[in-house]
Enzyme design. Structure first.
Site, short mmCIF file in Angstrom:
data_model
loop_
_atom_site.label_atom_id
_atom_site.label_comp_id
_atom_site.label_asym_id
_atom_site.label_seq_id
_atom_site.Cartn_x
_atom_site.Cartn_y
_atom_site.Cartn_z
N ASP A 9 -0.46 -4.67 -3.68
CA ASP A 9 -1.84 -4.21 -3.69
C ASP A 9 -2.02 -2.69 -3.59
O ASP A 9 -2.77 -2.19 -2.76
CB ASP A 9 -2.66 -4.87 -2.58
CG ASP A 9 -4.14 -4.93 -2.96
OD1 ASP A 9 -4.44 -5.33 -4.10
OD2 ASP A 9 -5.00 -4.57 -2.14
N SER A 24 0.84 -1.19 0.00
CA SER A 24 0.00 0.00 0.00
C SER A 24 0.88 1.25 0.00
O SER A 24 1.67 1.44 -0.92
CB SER A 24 -0.96 -0.04 1.19
OG SER A 24 -2.00 0.88 1.04
N HIS A 67 -6.99 -6.86 1.09
CA HIS A 67 -5.96 -5.84 0.84
C HIS A 67 -4.62 -6.23 1.44
O HIS A 67 -3.57 -5.98 0.87
CB HIS A 67 -6.44 -4.50 1.43
CG HIS A 67 -5.46 -3.39 1.27
ND1 HIS A 67 -4.87 -3.08 0.06
CD2 HIS A 67 -4.96 -2.50 2.17
CE1 HIS A 67 -4.05 -2.05 0.22
NE2 HIS A 67 -4.09 -1.68 1.49
#
Length: 422
Positions: free
Chosen positions: A236, A210, A367
């Site tokens: 991700d 992230s 996620h």
């Protein structure tokens, strides 16, 4: 989920004891609507669970007990620095590599900590025993402390008690710009090299989840690690979906709990809401996300978030603008590991068709791909390293060397023939 699957699920769940929550159709609807929204910006992004999920209901004994970081890393380091009128104690988890093994340098996402990679690092070590790890707690996260120089801590003994007290009582305006976080990462790598007595840096594979993906990409693009950087892997996050997700971040933050009655309940919330879908990962990573207030405003719920994600809002766009272009242009092997192909933006789709990077998709993960699927993520990262490992390359001999060897062989053969004639 199809209607057939829903019907089947309901029929099976109906036979279970009444205290087991029934299948909730709103969960799938929420997942379809939210998809990769807030999760691409916040590392704690998830769906808002329905009331039927009983987030704080009693679970099986032991499933929400915390796990120690010592089960996953060899040591922790506190690295002191004074910069911009601040005293920073950077906190990292380290397992040194052995036998010229690679060093996986890992950077977590917003709101998370270095322990987000604990289970993944453990699985990598099982496949590649010589590998080492350096997993950082960014500013304002985990056990990294930032205080004014006037409140400087003892850099020789930054005790757990002092760190916890400072985190709970001292408020500073955090600088979380991308360039600042990138500088911190490079600084920490250099300081770890000195602290651990390495003559040279090992070969490095950068791994970022992230926000961490934006940080390691920026470091790779700037080239500050030089030839020691073999490759980098982004988990991700892509620019397109991250920028779209900014519209939903404040709404998401307003729906998640702000307090918990206990550390165990915080772990349970993460697993029951499917923020983290692997119980072992949650048990080791979640304790670093929360702390217990010494004088709580709500005595029944004294556990609060270490990182206030709402105060990071001014930096959200700065983190992700230009990410796709930098990812494609930086030197080194490139891996993009996603939880769904819907996260790809146009620029990355074109790059994928041109074969500029490796793409791996784990549709069964949320996620937190490295926490939800640590074994699969570890295997992908090890394979990725091996494909980019220069020491494993066997180069063909030079043409001049081949010609010289052929001439020598020819001359030796002629001499032997003459000796036989004599």
């Amino acid at each position: 989920m199809s209607e057939l699957h829903k019907t089947f699920a309901k029929s099976k769940l109906a036979k279970l004891p009444p205290d087991v929550p029934m299948y909730d159709e709103t969960l799938d609807e929420a997942r379809d609507e939210e998809g990769s929204s807030a999760s691409s910006v916040s590392s704690t992004g998830t769906l808002v669970p329905s009331p039927t999920h009983h987030l704080f209901a009693r679970r099986s004994q032991g499933t929400s007990q915390s796990l120690a970081w010592t089960d996953f890393f060899a040591q922790e380091l506190f690295l002191s620095e004074e910069v911009d009128d601040l005293h920073i104690i950077h906190h990292i988890y380290v397992t040194p590599p052995t036998d010229s093994g690679p060093l996986f340098v890992m950077h977590h996402g917003a709101g998370s900590s270095g322990l987000s990679f604990a289970t993944c690092a453990d699985e990598i070590r099982k496949i590649l025993p010589k590998a080492g790890f350096l997993s950082i707690d960014a500013r304002g996260h985990g056990r990294t402390v930032t205080v004014p120089i006037s409140e400087k801590l003892d850099q020789d003994s930054p005790s757990t008690a002092a760190v916890a007290q400072t985190e709970a009582t001292c408020q500073v305006e955090l600088d979380l710009r991308l360039e600042t976080l990138s500088r911190d990462l490079v600084y920490v790598i250099g300081q770890a090299k000195s602290k651990l007595g390495w003559e040279n840096l090992p070969d490095i594979v950068l791994v970022g989840h992230s926000l961490g993906g934006a940080v390691i990409t920026d470091v790779a693009k700037n080239g500050e690690l030089g030839p020691k950087l073999l490759a980098y892997a982004v988990l991700d996050v892509v620019e397109g979906s991250a920028m779209d997700a900014l519209q939903n971040m404040e709404k998401y933050l307003s729906t998640r709990p702000t307090r918990f009655p206990s550390l165990a309940s915080g772990i349970e919330w993460h697993t029951r809401s499917r923020t983290i879908r692997n119980t072992t990962s949650a048990r080791v990573s979640v304790p670093s996300l929360l702390y217990e207030e010494s004088e709580p405003s709500d005595g029944s719920r004294p556990w609060v978030w270490r990182t206030d994600l709402s105060v990071t809002k001014p930096f959200w766009e700065n983190w992700f603008i230009g990410l796709s272009r930098k990812f494609l242009d930086a030197r080194g092997g490139k891996l993009l590991l996603l939880a769904g192909t819907d996260r790809l933006d146009k620029e990355l789709m074109i790059g994928q068709m041109q074969g500029k990077y490796q793409l791996q998709v784990f549709p069964e993960a949320g996620h937190f791909v490295q926490e939800d699927q640590p074994t699969k993520t570890a295997q992908v990262l090890v394979d990725f390293y091996r494909r980019n490992d220069r020491s494993a390359l066997v180069l063909p001999p030079k043409v001049a060397d081949m010609q010289a060897a052929a001439a020598m062989k020819k001359g030796t053969g002629a001499a032997d023939k003459n000796n036989q004639l004599k």
